[in-house]
Design an enzyme around this catalytic site. Sequence first.
Site: not given
Ligand code: BMA
Length: 912
Positions: A457, A554
């Site tokens: 990120e 994610e």
């Molecule tokens: C994303 C991940 C982590 C984080 C998760 C939940 O951005 O890369 O940095 O723990 O979200 O917020």
Amino acid sequence: MRLRLLLLLAVCGAAAGAAVRTLSLRGRWRIRSGNGSLELPGDVPGCVHTALLQQNLIQDPYYRFNDLNYRWISLDNWTYSKEFKIPFDISKWQKVNLIFEGVDTVTKVLLNDVTIGETDNMFKRYSFDVTSVVRDVNSIELRFQSPVLYAAQQSKAHTRYEVPPDCPPVVQKGECHVNFIRKEQCSFGWDWGPSFPTQGIWKDVRVEAYNFCQLNYFTFSPIYDAGAQEWNLEIESSFDVVSSKPVYGHVMVALPKLQTQQTQGIELQPGERVVELFVKINKNISVETWWPHGHGNQTGYNMTILFELEEGLSIEKSAKVYFRTVELIEEPIKGSPGLSFYFKINGLPIFLKGSNWIPADSFQDRVTSDLLRLLLQSAVDANMNTLRVWGGGVYEQDKFYELCDELGIMVWQDFMFACALYPAGQGFVDSVRAEVAYQVRRLKSHPSIITWSGNNENEAALMMNWYGIHISDLPTYINDYVTLYVKNIREIVLTADKTRPFITSSPTNGAESVAEGWVSHNPYDKHFGDVHFYDYISDCWNWKIFPKARFVSEYGYQSWPSFSTLEKISSEEDWSYGSRFSLHRQHHADGNTEMLLQAGLHFKLPQSKDPLRSFKDTIYLTQVMQAQCVKTQTEFYRRSRSQVVQGEGHTMGALYWQLNDIWQAPSWASLEYGGKWKMLHYFARHFFAPLLPVGFENQDVFFIYGVSDLRSDCNVTLTVRLHAWSSLEPLCSRRTRRLVMKAGKATLLYEEPVPRLLKTCGKCTRQRCVVSFHLSAAGQLLSPTNYHFLSSLKEAVGLHKAHITFSVPATLLSRLPSVVGLVQWKERLRGHHHEGSAVVPGSILGASLQRSGVLSSSLTSEETIGRSCARSCSQGASEPGRPSCLGTTAGGVKGAAFLVPPSVDFSETCPS
Ligand code: BMA
């Protein structure tokens, strides 16, 4: 000289042909606090925290508020020391090195009171030449500097401009400036983890003495020559030649099962030498490739490599070689702007399904092979084929990647940079260069790793301006970004490893980011690369809120771990949702409120007057909410694999955040600290099944898509049923004619307006009924039984509280609570008795479905089962061969009803 050498070799006659002696310095060391007020023994590999715990000088660091109570540990400057005797005549060895496979992190290293070097990067391997310092009896000392103080110092010394963020958000209760130290980034605190900045020698350490020459390392890459249609093996061996003259000899490489053997002469000049070998695999033998889980076998071939050098010196190594190719495909898609983003393994496009991996403990010395196996096996058991090793943790230990190779788990490997901007001064960059070169060399022979990725990120942080950088300063930060990830990390990776792709960040727009100067103005663009997506506020049952992106690396929702997990690290006064403890453990701002808001959209919130019951019910409900939200989202991504709608789609990856936990706290994980499955993990086993019917509604029309990850087309029958909430027997059931599910595609199987569906089934209304559906062929179930809610469960009519009794066979009790097994159960519903079997620890509800295919009533949490069984086990209540754990579940959270389809091992191929 030559005579001396011959003499030396004669001396070490016992190790004829070996010119190296090693002495492991693992085991007991002495640890001293900065001012000497504390002195204790401690194990290496290990860290100060675990040593203090072993000596009972501190309580469990995870207990209650101890993360704050024990801050002093990381603020102190500790010293590790040890006396050791060399069990052989050290004066007879030409070169002696002291090797650390990992030091955490900032130290000055002294041997016999002489400074022999310094360390400042946890991810590097250090080798110090101690030939002139080492004696028969030695004292070694590592003087650590507090990582927190060091990071602050480094940040202060960076005077030209700030490198944000300075500190983590207050809710995370962490330490500042972690981006200034090459150490596990989440060890200073994260939104799911505590701040325990450890100090210690976290990997192996040894003395290595050698004459003549020594093999430092060897590594290899299988490469497919598409033109010649043959496999080659590139082998790289690095030597330290201490002889003053060139060393001659030959090397023999053998892969017996592939009938491949190759011998070649070598000449090693004095100094550090790299020997490159190119081995052609016998074309007449067909090579079985390595496949990800669900797509084929993980065949590997034993290889031996034997160096026979002058003076009778021989060095033999062996390894397992796996053959596979990987390509990242970014190409135009018909009907859609942008580019595709998907992986081909051995030429086959594969949908990546899985999750994100974080460190399994704040104290790495507690991460055993058994724990890794438990967690990784759980990933495979949930039908995952990919894990992303996230960039805020550590490059995992060798065992992790060996298990991934063995289990067929593809690894998306980040470099260890996360959610921050980083300095790019020469010192920092040099340290990173050594780290990257070492890690790529260590890991590149693993077939499981399918891509390298520069950071987590950071492109987004920069380009979406997370830290409020002034626009005029942006070029400076972009320049640092490109220096670090492109001109250094990328360059080193691509030189050292030509067998897999490199992407600069996650999320990124891939080729589009490159075209925009390595940083894209919107790295979350759905038409390029991967995206991360989080939305806790919108209704997660509404699939329209999710991005129809190329690849979603994610996404997720939080839940609380089970009460049995929390109980171990809390006390009675903590057991309420609003307690100081519950607030303390939550590191994501407003996380606890968000979970209830999301759950409240569709479920009745706990109403019990009993505070403990209410706490347990709330925990349970957060897990149900999380499971249902991630299910809806994942199913949306899976059914989008073959579709392009308004230019969006062709989704080829779904990796939810996050697989595992670092401690016992609310988080996005599906596996609790220690490995226990949350509700989400049971759901994942089904929503990641190779053949899956996915149901959803669009404008009052109900659709079912058939998603296939299989390699051949499959003839299936779809059964759609309507059930009343008040009955275990379906009200109506219909089966389609034979349908073809295309290999590697999502196909529309069923479409019907909801009013018509309800009308055809007597007394059904949206509130009274629920839909279930499954795929079968010739009477054989091919998919999980999936379901579609026609209304919120809080509006469901006809739900009853469950009254379930259960028994667990004695044979299973010893494996509780971490193992899934079958329990027998009986249920009384409206005077009727039902019985069956279910998974444990888990949901009895699954059992009622196994029989009837539908949910019958609301259910209490699985806590009761796990705990009461564990108790009766520990009391020795079991008699071999007899059901020995009996219990009863009471009616639970009203309206918290859901379906858990039966556990079936779904095949990787379509039955013929
Ligand atoms: C994303 C991940 C982590 C984080 C998760 C939940 O951005 O890369 O940095 O723990 O979200 O917020």
